[in-house]
Design an enzyme around this catalytic site. Structure first.
Site, short mmCIF file in Angstrom:
data_model
loop_
_atom_site.label_atom_id
_atom_site.label_comp_id
_atom_site.label_asym_id
_atom_site.label_seq_id
_atom_site.Cartn_x
_atom_site.Cartn_y
_atom_site.Cartn_z
N MET A 29 19.93 -12.24 -5.18
CA MET A 29 21.36 -12.47 -5.37
C MET A 29 22.16 -11.28 -4.84
O MET A 29 23.31 -11.07 -5.23
CB MET A 29 21.67 -12.71 -6.85
CG MET A 29 20.97 -13.96 -7.36
SD MET A 29 21.87 -14.80 -8.68
CE MET A 29 21.88 -13.54 -9.91
N ALA A 31 23.22 -7.20 -4.06
CA ALA A 31 23.26 -5.90 -4.78
C ALA A 31 21.88 -5.26 -4.72
O ALA A 31 21.30 -4.88 -5.74
CB ALA A 31 23.75 -6.08 -6.22
N HIS A 33 18.43 -3.15 -4.13
CA HIS A 33 17.94 -1.79 -4.40
C HIS A 33 16.47 -1.74 -3.99
O HIS A 33 15.93 -2.72 -3.43
CB HIS A 33 18.15 -1.42 -5.86
CG HIS A 33 17.65 -2.46 -6.83
ND1 HIS A 33 16.32 -2.77 -6.96
CD2 HIS A 33 18.31 -3.29 -7.69
CE1 HIS A 33 16.17 -3.71 -7.88
NE2 HIS A 33 17.37 -4.05 -8.33
N HIS A 36 14.10 -4.73 -4.74
CA HIS A 36 14.16 -5.85 -3.80
C HIS A 36 13.42 -5.50 -2.50
O HIS A 36 12.70 -6.32 -1.94
CB HIS A 36 15.61 -6.20 -3.44
CG HIS A 36 16.45 -6.61 -4.61
ND1 HIS A 36 17.42 -5.80 -5.16
CD2 HIS A 36 16.48 -7.75 -5.35
CE1 HIS A 36 18.01 -6.43 -6.17
NE2 HIS A 36 17.45 -7.61 -6.31
N GLN A 148 8.01 -8.94 -10.92
CA GLN A 148 7.57 -9.03 -12.31
C GLN A 148 8.67 -8.59 -13.28
O GLN A 148 8.67 -8.95 -14.45
CB GLN A 148 6.32 -8.18 -12.54
CG GLN A 148 5.69 -8.47 -13.89
CD GLN A 148 4.70 -7.43 -14.34
OE1 GLN A 148 3.89 -6.97 -13.54
NE2 GLN A 148 4.74 -7.07 -15.60
N LYS A 149 9.62 -7.82 -12.77
CA LYS A 149 10.77 -7.40 -13.58
C LYS A 149 11.35 -8.59 -14.35
O LYS A 149 11.77 -8.47 -15.49
CB LYS A 149 11.81 -6.78 -12.63
CG LYS A 149 13.22 -6.67 -13.16
CD LYS A 149 13.34 -5.50 -14.10
CE LYS A 149 14.76 -5.14 -14.44
NZ LYS A 149 15.61 -6.22 -14.84
N GLN A 153 11.04 -15.52 -15.53
CA GLN A 153 11.43 -16.27 -14.32
C GLN A 153 10.20 -16.59 -13.47
O GLN A 153 10.08 -17.68 -12.92
CB GLN A 153 12.43 -15.42 -13.53
CG GLN A 153 12.80 -15.97 -12.17
CD GLN A 153 14.01 -15.26 -11.61
OE1 GLN A 153 15.12 -15.59 -11.98
NE2 GLN A 153 13.81 -14.30 -10.74
N MET A 184 14.29 -0.58 -12.06
CA MET A 184 15.48 -0.64 -11.19
C MET A 184 16.21 -1.96 -11.38
O MET A 184 15.60 -3.02 -11.49
CB MET A 184 15.07 -0.49 -9.74
CG MET A 184 14.65 0.91 -9.44
SD MET A 184 14.58 1.19 -7.68
CE MET A 184 13.97 2.86 -7.70
N SER A 185 17.52 -1.86 -11.44
CA SER A 185 18.36 -3.04 -11.62
C SER A 185 19.77 -2.68 -11.17
O SER A 185 20.19 -1.53 -11.36
CB SER A 185 18.38 -3.43 -13.10
OG SER A 185 19.45 -4.31 -13.35
P1 AMP Z 1 17.90 -10.73 -8.22
O1 AMP Z 1 18.68 -10.41 -6.99
O2 AMP Z 1 18.25 -9.88 -9.38
O3 AMP Z 1 17.89 -12.20 -8.51
O4 AMP Z 1 16.39 -10.34 -7.89
C1 AMP Z 1 15.74 -10.85 -6.76
C2 AMP Z 1 14.26 -10.57 -6.88
O5 AMP Z 1 14.03 -9.16 -6.96
C3 AMP Z 1 13.66 -11.19 -8.15
O6 AMP Z 1 12.40 -11.76 -7.83
C4 AMP Z 1 13.53 -10.01 -9.05
O7 AMP Z 1 12.52 -10.14 -10.03
C5 AMP Z 1 13.20 -8.90 -8.07
N1 AMP Z 1 13.49 -7.59 -8.65
C6 AMP Z 1 14.62 -7.17 -9.25
N2 AMP Z 1 14.49 -5.91 -9.71
C7 AMP Z 1 13.24 -5.51 -9.39
C8 AMP Z 1 12.48 -4.33 -9.62
N3 AMP Z 1 12.99 -3.28 -10.24
N4 AMP Z 1 11.21 -4.29 -9.14
C9 AMP Z 1 10.66 -5.35 -8.50
N5 AMP Z 1 11.33 -6.50 -8.26
C10 AMP Z 1 12.59 -6.59 -8.71
#
Ligand code: AMP
Length: 280
Positions: A29, A31, A33, A36, A148-149, A153, A184-185
């Site tokens: 989605m 943003a 880091h 990703h 796995q974060k 899901q 990380m987030s």
């Molecule tokens: P999102 O953009 O938050 O929907 O995340 C996209 C993908 O990145 C999802 O599969 C998340 O689980 C993964 N993701 C987010 N944060 C991390 C992290 N710190 N380490 C590994 N994968 C991540």
């Protein structure tokens, strides 16, 4: 990196690759880091072509205000994906993903969507399934990379793949953490300096659960971990130990079952989630 905004152009490009090589897919989605980018790197190592997508999916926000607040950093994201040598970015708009008349059926997630995050965010996982199903239909990847974060899901999408009979293989990638253990987030940027200092308590509580897991009743273990969080000022939505596959919440551990600890908690007004598999 090639950017596609339209499904047809993306599919025309991917058609020959699908026959002669492999397509790996990293949905996001935005943003972006290092977490990703680690998915992109793993995907690159295992596939002929790496496709990433950025689409902020309104269907998975149970609170519409959160959708409106979601950080949009598209120029930076493009640079990051470019730096991570991603081959293709799929950047669709709402119309492309959800044209009128799109399938609105819910998916039978065998209660995976009723517990933990599902309980606190009603409808969230149905929304996730809706977008992932649609993206898989469009990209038709050989391999799908998730972090796995977002443990629950991953289990939800594994179930989605099973019941839809897709041949896409799910690859769950390890959580990327800051040096002090904080996962990380994009939300970490919203933490005040003081809350950022306290935030690794989530990781410490998970490590505590891992190091102190013993056969039998789990209540003392959970209580101690909860205390570690509340002492640092967290407001806890849940701290649970669950079956690693079905996510059935456990009060006892039989010493054999694969189990995972999952936490969601607020520090200030920022809600953080994290998890750790306790049994190897
Ligand atoms: P999102 O953009 O938050 O929907 O995340 C996209 C993908 O990145 C999802 O599969 C998340 O689980 C993964 N993701 C987010 N944060 C991390 C992290 N710190 N380490 C590994 N994968 C991540």
């Amino acid at each position: 990196m090639i950017i596609f905004k339209k499904i047809k152009a993306l599919r025309d490009f991917l058609e020959p690759v699908r026959i002669t090589g492999s397509i790996g897919f990293v949905p996001t989605m935005g943003a972006l880091h290092e977490g990703h980018l680690s998915l992109v790197e793993t995907c690159r190592n295992e596939n002929t072509v790496t496709v990433s997508s950025i689409f902020v999916n309104p269907a998975q926000f149970n609170d519409p205000k959160d959708f409106l607040k979601y950080p949009v950093t598209i120029e930076k994201d493009i640079q990051r994906l470019h730096g991570g040598r991603c081959d293709i970015l799929f950047l669709p708009d709402q119309q492309e993903i959800y044209p009128p008349g799109i399938n609105k059926e819910t998916v039978d997630l065998a209660r995976l969507d009723q517990v933990l995050e599902g309980k606190f965010r009603p409808g969230h996982f149905q929304g996730v399934c809706k977008v992932v199903n649609r993206l898989l239909e469009i990209v038709e990847p050989h391999r799908l990379y998730l972090g796995q974060k977002d443990y629950q899901q991953c289990m939800v999408i594994r179930r989605l793949l099973d019941i839809t009979g897709r041949t896409t293989t799910l690859n769950i990638c390890a959580t990327v953490r800051e040096p002090d253990g904080l996962a990380m987030s994009s939300r970490n940027l919203r933490l005040t300096a003081e809350d950022r200092r306290r935030a690794p308590a989530i990781y410490q509580a998970l490590e505590y659960c891992k190091n102190n897991l013993v056969k039998g009743n789990l209540s003392d273990l959970k209580q101690s971990a909860l205390r570690m969080l509340s002492e640092q000022g967290f407001r806890i939505d849940y701290l649970e130990i669950a079956d690693a596959v079905t996510l059935e919440l456990l009060t006892q551990w039989d010493g054999k079952q694969d189990v995972v600890a999952l936490i969601a908690a607020f520090i200030g007004d920022v809600r953080l989630i994290d998890n750790m598999v306790l049994s190897d």
